[in-house]
Structures are given as structure tokens and as C-alpha cells.
Design a protein around this motif. Structure first.
Motif, mmCIF file in Angstrom:
data_model
loop_
_atom_site.group_PDB
_atom_site.id
_atom_site.type_symbol
_atom_site.label_atom_id
_atom_site.label_comp_id
_atom_site.label_asym_id
_atom_site.label_seq_id
_atom_site.Cartn_x
_atom_site.Cartn_y
_atom_site.Cartn_z
ATOM 1 N N GLU A 74 10.286 -0.583 11.766
ATOM 2 C CA GLU A 74 9.882 -0.569 10.348
ATOM 3 C C GLU A 74 8.803 -1.603 10.070
ATOM 4 O O GLU A 74 7.864 -1.350 9.301
ATOM 5 N N ALA A 75 8.924 -2.764 10.683
ATOM 6 C CA ALA A 75 7.902 -3.808 10.482
ATOM 7 C C ALA A 75 6.589 -3.417 11.135
ATOM 8 O O ALA A 75 5.511 -3.798 10.665
ATOM 9 N N GLY A 76 6.681 -2.669 12.240
ATOM 10 C CA GLY A 76 5.477 -2.184 12.893
ATOM 11 C C GLY A 76 5.049 -2.967 14.111
ATOM 12 O O GLY A 76 3.940 -2.794 14.600
ATOM 13 N N VAL A 77 5.920 -3.813 14.642
ATOM 14 C CA VAL A 77 5.563 -4.570 15.837
ATOM 15 C C VAL A 77 6.116 -3.854 17.067
ATOM 16 O O VAL A 77 7.163 -3.204 17.007
ATOM 17 N N LEU B 98 7.193 2.500 20.076
ATOM 18 C CA LEU B 98 7.110 1.060 19.838
ATOM 19 C C LEU B 98 8.226 0.251 20.485
ATOM 20 O O LEU B 98 8.119 -0.970 20.566
ATOM 21 N N VAL B 99 9.315 0.880 20.899
ATOM 22 C CA VAL B 99 10.445 0.163 21.486
ATOM 23 C C VAL B 99 10.521 0.462 22.978
ATOM 24 O O VAL B 99 10.537 1.625 23.395
ATOM 25 N N HIS B 100 10.569 -0.607 23.783
ATOM 26 C CA HIS B 100 10.580 -0.475 25.243
ATOM 27 C C HIS B 100 11.821 -1.187 25.776
ATOM 28 O O HIS B 100 11.960 -2.399 25.616
ATOM 29 N N LYS C 297 -2.393 1.671 13.757
ATOM 30 C CA LYS C 297 -2.051 1.683 12.342
ATOM 31 C C LYS C 297 -2.145 0.280 11.766
ATOM 32 O O LYS C 297 -1.656 -0.675 12.371
ATOM 33 N N LEU C 298 -2.759 0.155 10.597
ATOM 34 C CA LEU C 298 -2.836 -1.136 9.920
ATOM 35 C C LEU C 298 -1.441 -1.551 9.474
ATOM 36 O O LEU C 298 -0.791 -0.860 8.674
ATOM 37 N N ARG C 299 -0.968 -2.678 10.007
ATOM 38 C CA ARG C 299 0.382 -3.160 9.681
ATOM 39 C C ARG C 299 0.352 -4.310 8.676
ATOM 40 O O ARG C 299 1.206 -4.386 7.802
ATOM 41 N N LEU C 300 -0.609 -5.217 8.829
ATOM 42 C CA LEU C 300 -0.738 -6.356 7.919
ATOM 43 C C LEU C 300 -2.184 -6.478 7.463
ATOM 44 O O LEU C 300 -3.114 -6.277 8.267
ATOM 45 N N TRP C 301 -2.352 -6.819 6.205
ATOM 46 C CA TRP C 301 -3.668 -7.122 5.669
ATOM 47 C C TRP C 301 -3.591 -8.497 5.019
ATOM 48 O O TRP C 301 -2.796 -8.721 4.111
ATOM 49 N N GLN C 302 -4.380 -9.424 5.529
ATOM 50 C CA GLN C 302 -4.419 -10.793 5.039
ATOM 51 C C GLN C 302 -3.011 -11.395 4.931
ATOM 52 O O GLN C 302 -2.659 -12.058 3.964
ATOM 53 N N GLY C 303 -2.221 -11.153 5.970
ATOM 54 C CA GLY C 303 -0.941 -11.821 6.114
ATOM 55 C C GLY C 303 0.265 -11.099 5.565
ATOM 56 O O GLY C 303 1.389 -11.578 5.744
ATOM 57 N N TRP C 304 0.064 -9.940 4.922
ATOM 58 C CA TRP C 304 1.206 -9.261 4.292
ATOM 59 C C TRP C 304 1.216 -7.781 4.651
ATOM 60 O O TRP C 304 0.163 -7.169 4.806
ATOM 61 N N PRO C 305 2.408 -7.203 4.774
ATOM 62 C CA PRO C 305 2.506 -5.775 5.117
ATOM 63 C C PRO C 305 1.843 -4.899 4.059
ATOM 64 O O PRO C 305 1.852 -5.235 2.864
ATOM 65 N N VAL C 306 1.326 -3.779 4.501
ATOM 66 C CA VAL C 306 0.642 -2.881 3.575
ATOM 67 C C VAL C 306 1.562 -1.766 3.073
ATOM 68 O O VAL C 306 1.203 -1.062 2.122
ATOM 69 N N ASP C 307 2.742 -1.589 3.687
ATOM 70 C CA ASP C 307 3.566 -0.440 3.310
ATOM 71 C C ASP C 307 5.044 -0.772 3.095
ATOM 72 O O ASP C 307 5.889 0.112 3.037
ATOM 73 N N TRP C 308 5.391 -2.070 2.984
ATOM 74 C CA TRP C 308 6.760 -2.439 2.627
ATOM 75 C C TRP C 308 6.753 -3.827 1.985
ATOM 76 O O TRP C 308 5.788 -4.580 2.123
ATOM 77 N N ASP C 309 7.846 -4.138 1.284
ATOM 78 C CA ASP C 309 7.912 -5.329 0.446
ATOM 79 C C ASP C 309 8.499 -6.506 1.226
ATOM 80 O O ASP C 309 9.712 -6.638 1.370
ATOM 81 N N ALA C 310 7.630 -7.369 1.723
ATOM 82 C CA ALA C 310 8.074 -8.517 2.525
ATOM 83 C C ALA C 310 8.801 -9.540 1.669
ATOM 84 O O ALA C 310 9.745 -10.192 2.134
#
Length: 464
Positions: A150-153, A192-194, A417-430
Motif C-alpha cells: 500500500e505504501a508503494g515500497v 513488489l514483495v519478494h 509509479k509516483l509514490r511520493l512527491w516532495q516527501g508525502w504520498p500522492v495517493d494515501w493519507d500519511a
């Protein structure tokens, strides 16, 4: 911060990006571009050539910007995010007094919240891949996988396979092996998971289990993780119990090999270095952990010189890729370089490699990520170079190691996929996550039988 482009400009799943600088495996180059398509780098080359090849595709200019591979954290503990400063100033073996008691209190929700918080911190620090060494919680690691996805890492997900606790056997070996096999199969084709298998420390498993788990990873093309030779007490305990040092013990039972990744390896003999080199075993060098609670610094430069594969890891200390680079080089200088008159300790480019491609390689992901190259996963950072610290620029590799900061990271991409923009997620509420974590962490810590040696530094009289 450079505002020549916006997050909206980066949202296209198929895009030609034209940064001022591109960090390739052989070093930084100017005037190059990348085509990102289907989550991968479809093409990498001179900007003019790519413009000619793709005339109908809009090209996004990224002035004053470096496009570089995301950092790879080759050793993390995602489910320890609730603890953090509980261990500051504590003697070395904090896992026995703090981490084991704390992780033992974590349920499925705790695992999810801790892991998602840790994943957010990692992305903010420029890490696009993290290797979790396994949790001591009885809850399912599926919660970790859900959180990181969900975080995208990108996550190398360790499953603990310990079968010994002191003198007692904690589980039937066959049941552990069956669970390990299911874990390897479940995540085998995830984007994303290994999957990975782990033993906390060599003494936490029988010789048969060490050998079996390492062999299972070798056969599956996955990584076997364990901590080895980190602290004096651990080395001495192994000598008392088995008359062998931890790495000697792993070698004796056949658990070393290209599939094995040893965290720390700070206290190593010449003979143990030869064992690592001869078997193709990899090492995660954790310089911040050495500074904060270690007995020594791993001879990472010497290891690399002898052909031992080395990645950089945070050990869950602080997820900041640029500060990790700085520590990695500085620790080598303090521990080894100054006495030998070695002013460069491998040079800036070497540490960048250990933090990116080298990290991917030790995790068995070198064919997938860790560099900007056609066919690789598009895991990358956009770094603002239009800051005083980076001007004037003479040697970008060295400058990234010693001068760059996390706040220069404008964008973080994983799998294109863009996960963070200027330090904050673009698609969920950190920030909502942070509020939820606060309450959950306080309850978990209060319930855990943690033993701190020192009072909190803010406690009355603590400073004395």
C-alpha cells in the motif's frame, strides 16, 4: 525546491523524462533521457536519440534535476518502528531487552501500522527497496506485505525460521519448513514483495535448520538472512556453545553461499573473510547501527576489495539514504582509513554503488532493480540539484555522498509509479496513519516487558 514541473506532470504511465543529470551504474552523465513504460525503463540513452525514436511522445524536461536509482536498504526491521528512540544510548544487545519483548506484543494491526510507518520513512529517505529481516511477532507477515504494498515500497519479506530458544526447541522442524515453503511460494510472483527466509542469529536454530533454510533459499533463488558477528557477546556466546565463531559455525554447517546475506559482520577474522569470499556470501554493512550501538565497524571496503558483495543497510536506525551514504564512507575513514592514510576509502562512486546496485545484488534483485538500465524496474528518485550545497559542482558522485540531503528528493518512483512527491504520498493519507500509530505504539510499549538500562534523557536526573 525546483518547481519547474509538478506531480501532475509525472503521472503519465508512459513518459520520456529528460533530467539534467542521469546517474548510471558507470557514473553520472548529462544530456541523457529515459523512457518509462509499463513500470520499467524501456529505453535509456542520449536525449536527442530518444527524442528522434519517439517523436510522438511528449518529453518532460527536468532542469536542475538528477534522476538516480532509488536507494536499497539491505537490512531493516520494519516492525520495530514503534520503538525507535527507546534504544538510544542503550548497550549493544538491545534485541534481548527491547526488541524481542516489544515485537512479542504486536498483533496483526500493530504489524501493519508499524510496517507502513517504516515504509513511509524509507520512501521519504529515498529508499525504493527495503529488506525486512523478519519479525518476532506471532502475527502473520501478510500484514507487513499489505502495508509495504500500500505504501508503494519494494520489500524483501523475511520469515523467521528459528527452531531453538535457549536450550529448548520451539517448534517441530517439519512444520517450520512447511511454513517456509508456503511463504516462498505465496510471494513468488508478486510485483513488489519478494520472499526471503531468516534465522535471527545462528544460535537460534539447530544446525539442521540452518542448513535446510539456507538450501531452500538457494533452490528458490531467494535470500537467506541472518545476523552474524555483530557484538562481542554474540561471538563469545557462540564460542562457548559451539567452539566456533558465528560465521565459522555457518560455514561448518553449509549455510553460507551466494544465497546468504549476513547482517553486520563487524567482528571478522581473516579466516572468516576468506570463508565469505570463497562461498560468495554477501554482507549488509550497517554503519549507523555501528555508531549507535555497535562494538565495531564492518571492514566493508576490504570486503569489497576481496570480492565480497556488500550492500548498505539501516538496521531500522534511520531511513535516510543520503545520511546513510555519508555514514558509510565516514565510518570506514574513522575505523580504517585514517590509520592507513587512506583519504578516499573507495571514493564516492563506490558508496553510491553499494547503496543502489550493490544493495539490489545482495538481495538477489540485481537483475530487476538497483540501476537505471533498459529492462529494469523503474525504481528511481528525482533529486533537486538547484541548492546551495550542490553549487558549484565538480564531482557529483562525491557531492551526493557528502553534501546531498533528503529534502532535495522531489519525487520517488517504484515500479514506474509516483509514490511520493516532495516527501508525502500522492495517493494515501500519511498524517492519518501517523495519528493512528501514536495511540497504537503507546499501548504496545506499555504492555511490553521492556528493560531499559537508562532512563529517558528528559527524566529528572537522567543527564547526570
Amino acid at each position: 525546491m525546483n518547481h519547474a514541473f509538478t506531480a501532475a506532470d509525472l503521472a503519465n504511465p508512459r513518459q520520456l523524462l529528460m533530467p539534467q543529470w542521469l546517474l548510471l551504474k558507470d557514473g553520472p552523465v548529462a544530456g541523457h533521457a529515459v523512457l518509462v513504460e509499463h513500470g520499467k525503463f524501456a529505453a535509456v540513452g542520449p536525449a536527442a536519440a530518444l527524442r528522434e525514436l519517439y517523436p510522438d511522445l511528449p518529453a518532460l524536461d527536468l532542469p536542475h534535476t538528477l534522476l538516480m536509482p532509488g536507494f536499497v536498504d539491505s537490512h531493516h526491521h520494519l516492525t520495530q518502528a514503534f520503538g525507535k528512540s527507546l534504544v538510544f544510548g542503550e548497550p549493544s544487545e538491545i534485541f534481548r531487552r527491547i526488541w524481542v519483548p516489544l515485537e512479542g506484543q504486536l498483533d496483526q494491526r500493530h504489524l501493519y501500522l508499524s510496517s507502513k510507518l517504516a515504509a513511509l520513512e524509507a520512501l521519504r529517505g529515498g529508499f525504493t527497496t527495503v529488506a525486512d529481516a523478519g519479525t518476532r511477532s506471532d502475527a502473520s507477515v501478510d500484514a507487513i506485505a499489505r502495508a509495504t504494498t500500500e505504501a508503494g515500497v519494494r520489500c524483501v519479506l523475511g520469515l523467521i525460521c528459528n527452531d531453538v530458544n535457549g536450550a529448548a526447541t520451539v517448534a517441530e522442524p517439519g512444520a517450520i519448513a512447511d511454513r517456509a515453503a508456503r511463504h516462498l511460494a505465496l510471494w513468488d510472483s508478486h510485483r513488489l514483495v519478494h520472499p526471503s527466509l531468516a534465522v535471527s542469529i545462528p544460535e537460534a536454530a539447530t544446525d539442521a535448520m540452518l542448513q535446510r533454510v539456507s538450501r531452500m533459499c538457494a533452490e528458490a533463488g531467494r535470500v537467506f538472512q541472518t545476523h552474524a558477528n555483530e557484538h562481542l557477546v554474540a561471538v563469545e556466546r557462540s564460542l562457548v556453545q559451539r567452539k566456533l565463531r558465528p560465521i565459522e559455525h555457518l560455514h561448518r554447517v553449509g549455510a553460507l553461499g551466494p544465497q546468504a546475506l549476513l547482517a553486520h559482520a563487524t567482528l571478522v577474522t581473516p579466516g572468516e573473510l576468506k570463508m565469505l569470499a570463497d562461498t560468495g556470501t554477501a554482507v549488509s554493512y550497517n554503519p549507523v547501527a555501528s555508531a549507535w550501538k555497535g562494538n565495531a565497524v564492518a571492514p566493508a571496503q576490504l570486503m569489497a576489495t576481496f570480492g565480497i558483495r556488500v550492500g548498505l543497510g539501516t538496521d531500522g536506525t534511520r531511513s535516510d539514504g543520503f545520511r546513510l551514504l555519508d555514514y558509510a564512507e565516514a565510518a570506514q575513514r574513522f575505523a580504517f582509513g585514517i590509520a592507513a592514510g587512506d583519504a578516499s576509502c573507495g571514493g564516492g562512486a563506490a558508496w553510491l554503488d553499494h547503496a543502489t546496485y550493490g544493495g539490489a545484488d545482495v538481495l538477489g534483485l540485481g537483475q530487476m532493480t538497483g540501476e537505471i538500465a533498459a529492462g529494469k524496474e523503474a525504481d528511481f528518485l528525482l533529486v533537486d540539484l538547484d541548492v546551495p550545497e550542490m553549487q558549484p559542482s565538480w564531482d557529483l558522485s562525491w557531492e551526493l555522498v557528502r553534501l546531498a540531503n533528503r529534502d532535495q528528493i522531489q519525487a520517488v518512483f517504484v515500479a514506474g509509479k509516483l509514490r511520493l512527491w516532495q516527501g508525502w504520498p500522492v495517493d494515501w493519507d500519511a498524517r492519518a496513519l501517523m495519528r493512528e500509530v501514536g495511540d497504537a505504539a503507546r499501548a504496545a510499549v506499555a504492555a511490553a516487558p521492556i528493560q531499559k538500562i537508562h532512563e529517558f534523557s528528559s527524566a529528572p536526573g537522567a543527564q547526570s
